[in-house]
Design a protein around this motif. Sequence first.
Motif: not given
Length: 315
Positions: A44-51, A80-85, A88-92, A155-162
């Motif tokens: 999450l820290k270094y990859i900026k594409s949600p896919g 999945i919520p990250l990609m939709i946000k 990305y379409s819900r299907v993709r 900025d849209i990448i959230p903090q991951y909480k395990g």
Amino acid sequence: IVIDNTAMLGMSIAIMCGIVFLFVLIGQILVYFGVIDFLIKYILKYIKSPGRVAILSSAVFGSVSGSAVANVMSTGQLTIPLMIKCGYSRVRAASYEAVASTGGQLMPPVMGAAAFLMAEILMVSYWDVVLVSIFPAVMFYILLLLTTPKLSSIDIIPQYKGSVKKNLAESISNAMFSLIILSAAIGLIIGIMDQTGLSFHITSILNVVSGGNTFFLLTLVAILCIILGMGMPTSSTYLLVAIVAAPTLIDAGITDIYAHLFVLYFGVLSMVTPPVALSSFTAAKIADANPIKVSLMSMLLAWPLYIFPFIFVWF
């Protein structure tokens, strides 16, 4: 069909308790002590594409989960919520997670425990299995990563909480109990096939129907493996297709290890192939998307996994 070596209390249970248990134990310990969480946070820290986050995190977790569905349910709750946000379409979004989670079952070093099972059944070195498996698995993820767009804003990448950390004892007992029950059932099927000669008849029928055409035979075996793998975790799927389907390919002159890889791939692909497609359906539920559309999109994204097995048995 109960106490014979190839029956309910025979080889399948012995392999599951002697080999897969250790894999499940190690995998759940890695999850419990935060190793998987650490790797996902790094991604999450270094990859900026949600896919790409979805693909790489699912590849990491898929190597220790032993189940594509468990992978979707764990990492998919975040990705999945990250990609939709991010647009990305819900299907993709659901399709990327389903395909990436399924591919994790084919990625060395663990391959959903199938690597260890294959080495045991074929009586070859574990490293022999890894060496023939690593290239197609890596190529699949490279091709899948190339299909994903980059994120325009970080900025849209959230903090991951395990989110994948669970109670250790409970996780080891949902994992092992179900695997032992499935193994007993598979042992019963194997025992029935052995006692009745059905496995020999399946080989004969497939050879007769294919008319000696190797490509047609491979296609028939692929369809059979997808049907046999419906609804089962990777290790159980592999045990079943290795006994039922692999001998047909070996009798046709295909090298043992490639025959087993072929049936493993298509057994695992039942997770994204209709009509059952549990990975796709699970991801669709998280994304609130149409499950049939997600399954069809997943098949499209997973196209290398349908082609690679034919390539490595032909060449």
